[in-house]
Design a protein around this motif. Structure first.
Motif, mmCIF file in Angstrom:
data_model
loop_
_atom_site.group_PDB
_atom_site.id
_atom_site.type_symbol
_atom_site.label_atom_id
_atom_site.label_comp_id
_atom_site.label_asym_id
_atom_site.label_seq_id
_atom_site.Cartn_x
_atom_site.Cartn_y
_atom_site.Cartn_z
ATOM 1 N N ASP A 4 8.037 -1.828 -4.780
ATOM 2 C CA ASP A 4 9.109 -0.851 -4.989
ATOM 3 C C ASP A 4 8.815 0.124 -6.123
ATOM 4 O O ASP A 4 9.580 1.064 -6.345
ATOM 5 N N ALA A 5 7.709 -0.084 -6.843
ATOM 6 C CA ALA A 5 7.334 0.843 -7.918
ATOM 7 C C ALA A 5 6.187 1.763 -7.508
ATOM 8 O O ALA A 5 5.806 2.657 -8.274
ATOM 9 N N LEU A 6 5.646 1.578 -6.303
ATOM 10 C CA LEU A 6 4.545 2.416 -5.845
ATOM 11 C C LEU A 6 5.020 3.846 -5.618
ATOM 12 O O LEU A 6 6.164 4.071 -5.217
ATOM 13 N N PRO A 7 4.165 4.833 -5.839
ATOM 14 C CA PRO A 7 4.551 6.219 -5.561
ATOM 15 C C PRO A 7 4.639 6.456 -4.058
ATOM 16 O O PRO A 7 4.086 5.687 -3.261
ATOM 17 N N PHE A 8 5.330 7.512 -3.669
ATOM 18 C CA PHE A 8 5.379 7.894 -2.258
ATOM 19 C C PHE A 8 4.231 8.855 -1.950
ATOM 20 O O PHE A 8 3.814 9.647 -2.792
ATOM 21 N N HIS A 9 3.734 8.764 -0.737
ATOM 22 C CA HIS A 9 2.611 9.586 -0.301
ATOM 23 C C HIS A 9 2.928 11.077 -0.451
ATOM 24 O O HIS A 9 3.961 11.553 0.020
ATOM 25 N N ASP A 10 2.011 11.796 -1.152
ATOM 26 C CA ASP A 10 2.105 13.247 -1.337
ATOM 27 C C ASP A 10 3.350 13.696 -2.087
ATOM 28 O O ASP A 10 3.759 14.853 -1.987
ATOM 29 N N VAL A 11 3.962 12.790 -2.851
ATOM 30 C CA VAL A 11 5.108 13.155 -3.690
ATOM 31 C C VAL A 11 4.709 12.961 -5.153
ATOM 32 O O VAL A 11 4.397 11.840 -5.561
ATOM 33 N N PRO A 12 4.652 14.028 -5.947
ATOM 34 C CA PRO A 12 4.235 13.899 -7.348
ATOM 35 C C PRO A 12 5.099 12.906 -8.109
ATOM 36 O O PRO A 12 6.322 12.900 -7.977
ATOM 37 N N ASP A 13 4.459 12.055 -8.888
ATOM 38 C CA ASP A 13 5.145 11.055 -9.689
ATOM 39 C C ASP A 13 4.455 11.027 -11.052
ATOM 40 O O ASP A 13 3.262 10.722 -11.145
ATOM 41 N N ASP A 14 5.190 11.359 -12.104
ATOM 42 C CA ASP A 14 4.589 11.458 -13.436
ATOM 43 C C ASP A 14 3.937 10.159 -13.888
ATOM 44 O O ASP A 14 3.016 10.173 -14.708
ATOM 45 N N ALA A 29 -2.592 2.590 -3.614
ATOM 46 C CA ALA A 29 -1.608 2.419 -2.544
ATOM 47 C C ALA A 29 -0.402 3.328 -2.788
ATOM 48 O O ALA A 29 0.020 3.531 -3.921
ATOM 49 N N ALA A 30 0.131 3.863 -1.688
ATOM 50 C CA ALA A 30 1.316 4.718 -1.774
ATOM 51 C C ALA A 30 2.238 4.410 -0.605
ATOM 52 O O ALA A 30 1.776 4.156 0.516
ATOM 53 N N ARG A 31 3.540 4.426 -0.855
ATOM 54 C CA ARG A 31 4.519 4.168 0.207
ATOM 55 C C ARG A 31 4.732 5.410 1.057
ATOM 56 O O ARG A 31 4.546 6.534 0.599
ATOM 57 N N ARG A 32 5.122 5.187 2.289
ATOM 58 C CA ARG A 32 5.489 6.286 3.171
ATOM 59 C C ARG A 32 6.360 5.748 4.301
ATOM 60 O O ARG A 32 6.401 4.535 4.540
ATOM 61 N N ILE A 33 7.049 6.625 4.998
ATOM 62 C CA ILE A 33 7.851 6.203 6.151
ATOM 63 C C ILE A 33 6.930 6.100 7.361
ATOM 64 O O ILE A 33 6.278 7.069 7.756
ATOM 65 N N LEU A 34 6.866 4.922 7.957
ATOM 66 C CA LEU A 34 5.992 4.675 9.095
ATOM 67 C C LEU A 34 6.663 5.098 10.395
ATOM 68 O O LEU A 34 7.842 5.492 10.410
ATOM 69 N N ASP A 35 5.918 5.016 11.495
ATOM 70 C CA ASP A 35 6.432 5.460 12.793
ATOM 71 C C ASP A 35 7.673 4.698 13.242
ATOM 72 O O ASP A 35 8.519 5.235 13.970
ATOM 73 N N ASP A 36 7.793 3.424 12.814
ATOM 74 C CA ASP A 36 8.958 2.639 13.226
ATOM 75 C C ASP A 36 10.166 2.850 12.315
ATOM 76 O O ASP A 36 11.191 2.185 12.470
ATOM 77 N N GLY A 37 10.043 3.770 11.354
ATOM 78 C CA GLY A 37 11.144 4.073 10.452
ATOM 79 C C GLY A 37 11.185 3.234 9.194
ATOM 80 O O GLY A 37 11.974 3.514 8.290
ATOM 81 N N SER A 38 10.342 2.221 9.107
ATOM 82 C CA SER A 38 10.313 1.374 7.911
ATOM 83 C C SER A 38 9.458 2.006 6.824
ATOM 84 O O SER A 38 8.643 2.901 7.094
ATOM 85 N N ILE A 39 9.654 1.547 5.598
ATOM 86 C CA ILE A 39 8.843 2.028 4.474
ATOM 87 C C ILE A 39 7.680 1.057 4.278
ATOM 88 O O ILE A 39 7.894 -0.131 4.027
ATOM 89 N N GLY A 40 6.484 1.535 4.418
ATOM 90 C CA GLY A 40 5.303 0.693 4.279
ATOM 91 C C GLY A 40 4.157 1.476 3.682
ATOM 92 O O GLY A 40 4.353 2.477 2.979
ATOM 93 N N ILE A 41 2.942 1.029 3.977
ATOM 94 C CA ILE A 41 1.733 1.658 3.435
ATOM 95 C C ILE A 41 0.799 1.980 4.592
ATOM 96 O O ILE A 41 0.531 1.121 5.441
#
Length: 416
Positions: A26-36, A120-132
């Motif tokens: 839950d602390a991983l950054p999201f894919h292509d979203v800047p995180d300081d 590793a970075a989180r993103r919304i997968l094809d099934d709608g879940s948040i994964g990697i």
């Protein structure tokens, strides 16, 4: 006594407890979203404002709960978190890569083993879940044990003072040493209990584990992030897929693929120095190797050098990547703890050796101790060498004599 393995978060005394280096899901950054916390301002680094540029290394570690291979690898991992109903939280790790993994074997990808994913970075997968979604498989490592066993083993392996590898024992007097000299125990009973817990599966992966902990524990020496970047610099080669901070584009009327950047080129000479980039050609003959009593060969290292204000890149030329004789050693070492600047010395007790082949170049970071070029095999290798110079010998290169008669470096062929 029975040792039980858990999937809880790493105990405080282990390297994996550092949440800055090994963040929770839950602390991983999201894919292509800047995180300081993870990324540097792209514009400040001279990059387009839309590019996300990592500022440091991090790694997500989790135990594998389930694996499927339908149209692509899909792994369910236990994140160590808990759902509101009290059940263990899981997440999906998937990959669209068509390349075979280079850092692990497909059979190792199974429940009960532990997966480690660099950047590793989180993103919304094809099934709608948040994964990697991890398309670069070269940044994935699989350890053949449960997460709890890995955490306990890493604590013993990385301890500053050698002690019994049994997780509940801190005895400093060892009577039994494992066959490969990785672990030591104060009694046969403690060895048996540790073996039952799964330690023996990690003996052959001890070097990978140490490399991972050390690599993630270092800061970036440059403005770019590389999966093939460690504390000593970076590897120059064609990656399996685009890495963090890298762009891939078509070139030469769509007859070529351009990967950029593939390495770090930087300089930090004192202001006022007449600095200029220079490319040289080195023709390096094979070094003499000493035959040991066990039939193996060793290189006797006597000199280490560093370039305090510039990176140095070696690119082999005119080599067939399929030729097993086109190879050379990359030997690097960190500074002795507590020394820096002009007083810095290489810590040979922490030196590492890697085997590179004809399709791989290497860039040494600024101030990184490394050996002069060591070509092995039967053929000379021509290298194009790029670095910045200012005409002052002491600024361009520092050499020291080292004593390595009590240091045995195992060549790591899988990390370069």
């Amino acid at each position: 006594m029975t040792i039980t393995a858990t999937t809880a978060t790493a105990p405080a005394q282990t390297p994996f407890a550092d949440t800055l280096r090994f963040p929770a899901f839950d602390a991983l950054p999201f894919h292509d979203v800047p995180d300081d916390a993870y990324h540097a301002p792209a514009t400040a680094l001279g990059e387009p404002s839309f590019r996300v540029v990592p500022r440091r290394h991090w790694c997500f570690v989790a135990e594998i709960a389930a694996v499927s291979f339908v149209s692509r690898p899909r792994v369910t991992v236990l994140t160590g978190l808990t759902n509101p109903d009290g059940s263990p939280h899981t997440a999906i790790v998937e990959s669209y890569s068509r390349s075979a993994p280079t850092t692990f074997a497909w059979p190792d990808l199974k429940p009960g083993h532990t997966i480690a994913i660099l950047y590793a970075a989180r993103r919304i997968l094809d099934d709608g879940s948040i994964g990697i979604r991890q398309d670069d498989l070269s940044s994935v490592y699989i350890f053949r044990s449960r997460a709890g066993v890995l955490y306990a083993f890493s604590h013993k392996l990385c301890a500053k003072q050698r002690e019994c590898f049994h997780p509940t024992c801190a005895c400093k007097s060892m009577l039994i040493v494992s066959r490969d000299s990785v672990a030591a125990y104060c009694s046969a009973n403690h060895q048996r209990e540790s073996m039952k817990a799964g330690y023996f599966k990690l003996y052959t992966q001890a070097e990978d584990l140490m490399w991972l902990v050390e690599a993630v524990g270092t800061s970036f020496r440059s403005k770019y992030a590389f999966v093939d970047c460690c504390w000593f610099g970076s590897v120059v080669h064609v990656p399996d897929s685009a890495r963090a901070g890298m762009a891939v584009s078509a070139a030469n009327q769509a007859t070529a693929a351009k990967y950029s950047p593939v390495s770090v080129l930087s300089t930090a000479y004192p202001p006022g120095s007449p600095v200029a980039p220079v490319m040289s050609l080195y023709v390096c003959a094979p070094r003499h190797l000493t035959l040991l009593s066990d039939g193996k060969k060793a290189f006797e290292l006597s000199i280490m050098e560093r370039h305090p204000y510039t990176t140095q890149t070696f690119i082999p030329m005119g080599l067939d990547v399929r030729d097993p004789e086109t190879k050379y050693l990359v030997i690097v070492a960190p500074d002795v703890e507590g020394t820096e600047g002009k007083d810095a010395k290489p810590d040979m007790s922490k030196a590492r050796a890697f085997l590179a082949h004809g399709h791989q170049g290497v860039t040494y970071g600024q101030g990184v101790w490394h050996s002069p070029m060591v070509v092995i095999g039967t053929k000379s290798i021509h290298f194009a060498v790029l670095m910045w110079v200012n005409g002052i010998a002491r600024d361009e290169c520092t050499e020291v004599e080292v004593v390595t008669e009590n240091v045995l470096l195992k060549v790591n062929e899988s990390k370069l």
